[in-house]
Structures are given as structure tokens and as C-alpha cells.
Design a protein around this motif. Structure first.
Motif, short mmCIF file in Angstrom:
data_model
loop_
_atom_site.label_atom_id
_atom_site.label_comp_id
_atom_site.label_asym_id
_atom_site.label_seq_id
_atom_site.Cartn_x
_atom_site.Cartn_y
_atom_site.Cartn_z
N THR A 62 -14.89 -0.97 -15.86
CA THR A 62 -16.16 -0.69 -15.23
C THR A 62 -16.00 -1.38 -13.84
OG1 THR A 62 -17.37 -0.89 -17.28
CG2 THR A 62 -18.47 -1.41 -15.36
N ALA A 63 -15.51 -2.46 -13.66
CA ALA A 63 -15.42 -3.28 -12.31
C ALA A 63 -14.39 -2.61 -11.57
CB ALA A 63 -14.91 -4.65 -12.56
N LEU A 64 -13.34 -1.91 -11.89
CA LEU A 64 -12.61 -1.37 -11.13
C LEU A 64 -13.01 -0.06 -10.57
CD1 LEU A 64 -9.03 -2.04 -13.05
CD2 LEU A 64 -9.76 -2.87 -10.79
N ALA A 65 -13.74 0.54 -11.35
CA ALA A 65 -14.49 1.82 -11.04
C ALA A 65 -15.43 1.80 -9.56
CB ALA A 65 -15.22 2.67 -11.96
N LEU A 66 -15.92 0.68 -9.89
CA LEU A 66 -16.97 0.31 -8.90
C LEU A 66 -16.23 -0.02 -7.41
CD1 LEU A 66 -19.82 -1.96 -10.54
CD2 LEU A 66 -19.82 0.33 -9.76
N VAL A 67 -14.98 -1.00 -7.59
CA VAL A 67 -14.29 -1.10 -6.56
C VAL A 67 -13.69 0.17 -5.88
CG1 VAL A 67 -12.14 -1.97 -5.83
CG2 VAL A 67 -13.47 -3.34 -7.28
N ALA A 68 -13.47 1.23 -6.43
CA ALA A 68 -12.70 2.19 -6.04
C ALA A 68 -13.86 2.97 -5.37
CB ALA A 68 -12.27 3.35 -7.45
N VAL A 85 -5.45 -0.07 4.33
CA VAL A 85 -5.96 -1.15 3.32
C VAL A 85 -6.69 -0.55 2.36
CG1 VAL A 85 -7.00 -3.15 3.25
CG2 VAL A 85 -5.63 -2.78 5.42
N ILE A 86 -7.39 0.40 2.58
CA ILE A 86 -8.56 0.98 1.61
C ILE A 86 -7.87 2.03 0.69
CG2 ILE A 86 -10.47 2.60 1.29
CD1 ILE A 86 -11.70 1.47 3.97
N THR A 87 -6.84 2.65 1.22
CA THR A 87 -5.95 3.56 0.18
C THR A 87 -5.24 2.48 -0.76
OG1 THR A 87 -5.61 5.04 2.01
CG2 THR A 87 -3.93 5.01 0.25
N VAL A 88 -4.75 1.48 -0.33
CA VAL A 88 -3.76 0.55 -1.20
C VAL A 88 -4.84 0.16 -2.36
CG1 VAL A 88 -2.74 -1.78 -1.46
CG2 VAL A 88 -2.12 0.04 0.49
N ILE A 89 -6.04 -0.53 -1.81
CA ILE A 89 -7.15 -0.92 -2.81
C ILE A 89 -7.26 0.04 -3.93
CG2 ILE A 89 -9.33 -1.89 -2.82
CD1 ILE A 89 -9.00 -3.28 -0.25
N VAL A 90 -7.77 1.33 -3.37
CA VAL A 90 -8.31 2.20 -4.30
C VAL A 90 -7.31 2.62 -5.38
CG1 VAL A 90 -9.22 4.62 -4.44
CG2 VAL A 90 -10.09 3.32 -2.90
N VAL A 91 -5.96 2.90 -4.52
CA VAL A 91 -4.90 3.33 -5.53
C VAL A 91 -4.68 2.12 -6.66
CG1 VAL A 91 -2.32 3.45 -5.72
CG2 VAL A 91 -3.52 4.70 -3.97
N LEU A 92 -4.65 0.93 -6.22
CA LEU A 92 -4.41 -0.10 -7.15
C LEU A 92 -5.64 -0.46 -8.49
CD1 LEU A 92 -3.36 -3.14 -5.04
CD2 LEU A 92 -1.93 -1.88 -6.72
N ALA A 93 -6.78 0.05 -7.67
CA ALA A 93 -7.98 0.05 -8.73
C ALA A 93 -7.93 1.34 -9.70
CB ALA A 93 -9.33 0.10 -7.83
N ALA A 94 -7.35 2.26 -9.31
CA ALA A 94 -6.97 3.35 -10.28
C ALA A 94 -5.81 3.04 -11.03
CB ALA A 94 -6.51 4.81 -9.17
N ALA A 95 -4.85 2.24 -10.63
CA ALA A 95 -3.67 2.03 -11.50
C ALA A 95 -4.22 1.25 -12.65
CB ALA A 95 -2.50 1.44 -10.82
N GLY A 96 -5.23 0.31 -12.28
CA GLY A 96 -5.82 -0.73 -13.37
C GLY A 96 -6.57 -0.09 -14.24
N ILE A 97 -7.32 1.19 -13.80
CA ILE A 97 -8.01 1.82 -14.79
C ILE A 97 -7.12 2.46 -15.83
CG2 ILE A 97 -9.43 4.02 -14.87
CD1 ILE A 97 -10.78 3.06 -12.21
N VAL A 98 -6.21 3.25 -15.42
CA VAL A 98 -5.36 3.94 -16.18
C VAL A 98 -4.65 2.85 -17.12
CG1 VAL A 98 -3.05 5.20 -16.12
CG2 VAL A 98 -4.76 5.77 -14.40
#
Length: 200
Positions: A62-68, A85-98
Motif C-alpha cells: 500500500t505504501a509503495l503504491a502511494l510512493v509510485a 531520481v524519480i525513475t529510480v524511486i518509482v522502479v524501487l517502489a515497483a520492485a518492492g511491490i513485486v
């Protein structure tokens, strides 16, 4: 001409929709638990089954989806460096979701232990579990979210609009050039001096 995939509105909307889709899966049942007969009587209402939402089975999703989601929206006003920077953050959030969703798929009983303990008051119980399609959907959408985020950097080359700061700097530069080209009066001299230019 800007390709369809590289349009700012298209890409930002895509990331926002995918992030909201992940968030939406966490509001649904991820695990259906069949309680141990000895513990079913301890559950509220004597129920022998328990539905565990994604927000409880994998709280990080839930938290990572909001970050993305926030990252995707921020990309629409970010500069060139900030987009990296945003690309890295969203990719890391997506990796955490998976990763979080895959963990639920690999060991649903452990993911449901918190909900089982809350319902029965007993930790480490043995129960039957059945995983729904929503964790799988979260994994798939998480992968798509990462791929969408990776498009931000190449698509940014086609984005002509600038941030308000860049526009202000550009306008100031244009004003300086115009002043330098034309006659300089006392007011212009003071304006240039306030910008750090020496009118002498």
C-alpha cells in the motif's frame, strides 16, 4: 513530432493508473484462511474462515503504491536530473511491490499470521490457506509499473515544457539580453544591478 508513448500526459497517466491499480488490489482479499477447528471457536463470531486483505497480508504494498503514484505525478514537473531520481524511486517502489506480493504467494500462511492472531488471539496457528488472484495481479502490475517508470528518462527528451523556475530564469535571461541590446537608463541600471550585473 512526439511519439504517443513519450507524451508527458500519456506516461504520467499510465504510471498513475498502474499505481492506483496496485493500491486497489490491496483493498481486496488476498488470502482466504480456514482456521483450525480447535481455534475456530475462539474467533469472533465463531467463524471458521477468515478473509485477509492485501493491506494486511503485505502492508508495504500500500505504501509503495502511494510512493509510485507521487513519483509519477512529480515527473510531470521535474527537471532533467530530477527525472532520473524519480525513475529510480518509482522502479524501487515497483520492485518492492513485486517482492512483497511474491512473498505472500510463496508463504501465504506466514503473511496471514497477523490476521489469524488478531481473530483468535493465538500466534503461530496452523490453518489452511487459499490465495486469490489479487497477489498475482499485484506482481504483474508492479512489473508493468517498473517498465513504465523506465520510460520517463527517454521520454523526457521530447518534453518541451519547463518548470516555473526554468521559465523564470529564461525570462530573466531574455530581459537581460534585451536590456543589453537597447539603451540603458537609470531604471534599467538598477534592475541589472539587482540581478547581480554591473551596468558600468
Amino acid at each position: 513530432m512526439t511519439p504517443v508513448w513519450a507524451r508527458k500526459s500519456t506516461l504520467v497517466l499510465l504510471i498513475a493508473v498502474l499505481a492506483l491499480a496496485v493500491f486497489g488490489t490491496t483493498t481486496q482479499t488476498w488470502i482466504t484462511v480456514t482456521l483450525d477447528p480447535d481455534q475456530a471457536g475462539q474467533a469472533a463470531g465463531g467463524q471458521n474462515s477468515l478473509a485477509v486483505q492485501g493491506s494486511k497480508a503485505a502492508t508495504a504494498v500500500t505504501a509503495l503504491a502511494l510512493v509510485a503514484l507521487a513519483g509519477g505525478l512529480a515527473a510531470s514537473i521535474a527537471g532533467k536530473v530530477a527525472r532520473w531520481v524519480i525513475t529510480v524511486i518509482v522502479v524501487l517502489a515497483a520492485a518492492g511491490i513485486v517482492t512483497a506480493a511474491a512473498t505472500v504467494l510463496s508463504d501465504p500462511l506466514s503473511a496471514a499470521q497477523g490476521s489469524i492472531a488478531a481473530a483468535t488471539g493465538v500466534n503461530g496457528s496452523r490453518a489452511g490457506t487459499e490465495v486469490t488472484a489479487f497477489p498475482v495481479l499485484a506482481v504483474v502490475v508492479g512489473i508493468l509499473l517498473a517498465l513504465g517508470a523506465l520510460l520517463i528518462v527517454p521520454a523526457g527528451r521530447y518534453w518541451k515544457s519547463r518548470t516555473k523556475y526554468d521559465a523564470a530564469v529564461s525570462a530573466a535571461g531574455a530581459g537581460t539580453s534585451a536590456t543589453a541590446a537597447g539603451p540603458v537608463d537609470e531604471i534599467d541600471s538598477w534592475d541589472r544591478l539587482s540581478r547581480g550585473d554591473d551596468p558600468t
